[in-house]
Design an enzyme around this catalytic site. Sequence first.
Site, PDB file in Angstrom:
ATOM      1  N   GLU A 113       3.951  -0.247  12.760  1.00 56.62           N
ATOM      2  CA  GLU A 113       3.586   1.072  13.391  1.00 56.62           C
ATOM      3  C   GLU A 113       3.601   1.988  12.661  1.00 56.62           C
ATOM      4  O   GLU A 113       4.012   2.173  11.877  1.00 56.62           O
ATOM      5  CB  GLU A 113       4.769   1.207  14.943  1.00 56.62           C
ATOM      6  CG  GLU A 113       5.080   0.151  15.615  1.00 56.62           C
ATOM      7  CD  GLU A 113       5.822  -1.103  15.003  1.00 56.62           C
ATOM      8  OE1 GLU A 113       6.617  -2.211  15.823  1.00 56.62           O
ATOM      9  OE2 GLU A 113       6.401  -0.760  13.447  1.00 56.62           O
ATOM     10  N   TYR A 168      -4.388   3.294   6.404  1.00 59.93           N
ATOM     11  CA  TYR A 168      -4.379   1.500   6.775  1.00 59.93           C
ATOM     12  C   TYR A 168      -6.016   1.086   7.390  1.00 59.93           C
ATOM     13  O   TYR A 168      -6.305   0.156   7.116  1.00 59.93           O
ATOM     14  CB  TYR A 168      -3.501   1.466   8.356  1.00 59.93           C
ATOM     15  CG  TYR A 168      -2.720   2.205   8.082  1.00 59.93           C
ATOM     16  CD1 TYR A 168      -1.639   1.966   6.744  1.00 59.93           C
ATOM     17  CD2 TYR A 168      -1.324   2.651   8.360  1.00 59.93           C
ATOM     18  CE1 TYR A 168       0.246   2.367   5.925  1.00 59.93           C
ATOM     19  CE2 TYR A 168       0.091   3.247   8.714  1.00 59.93           C
ATOM     20  CZ  TYR A 168       0.841   2.780   7.203  1.00 59.93           C
ATOM     21  OH  TYR A 168       1.661   3.140   7.436  1.00 59.93           O
TER      22      TYR A 168
END
Length: 166
Positions: free
Chosen positions: A113, A125
């Site tokens: 998350e 990411y």
Amino acid sequence: MIVAPEPDFSFRPLRDQDVPELYEKVERVSFTAPWPEKAFYDEIHHNQFAHYTVLELNGEIAGYCGLWLILDEAHITNIAIRPEYRGIGLGKAMLVYVMELARLAGSTKMTLEVRVSNEVAQNMYKQLGFEVKGVRPRYYSDNQEDAYIMWVNLDGKENGLFGTWN
């Protein structure tokens, strides 16, 4: 052209004696709602799924990553680099290392998350193949900010990250 030397860093498992330094120099200064110091001891000693990796730079803790390995899934619990060492690729190196650990342990996918406002982390990411797959409304307790749920396949078929490492 002058080229800056590569940072001299290494990875190793988190140890009990690391927790005070990790807490003071990384956790407490990286998060608005840091985990309590005791949580790290609990993870090390009482969570069979937990694996914590420390990044050492020139002999001191510069960052860490927490990972839960459950069946074929890996879940990043926390990842942080000391503020003075950000922006030089250590976070990305840490994540690549942990992704490979998870893959070698049998994980085929990884999740995490991230705050919807943390575009720097999201971009990193995404560079490693993670994609936003959902939202957790009001996930963060400090300000009720939403979190993106991001996933990546670790089998190398979709992101190509591990294809050349074999």
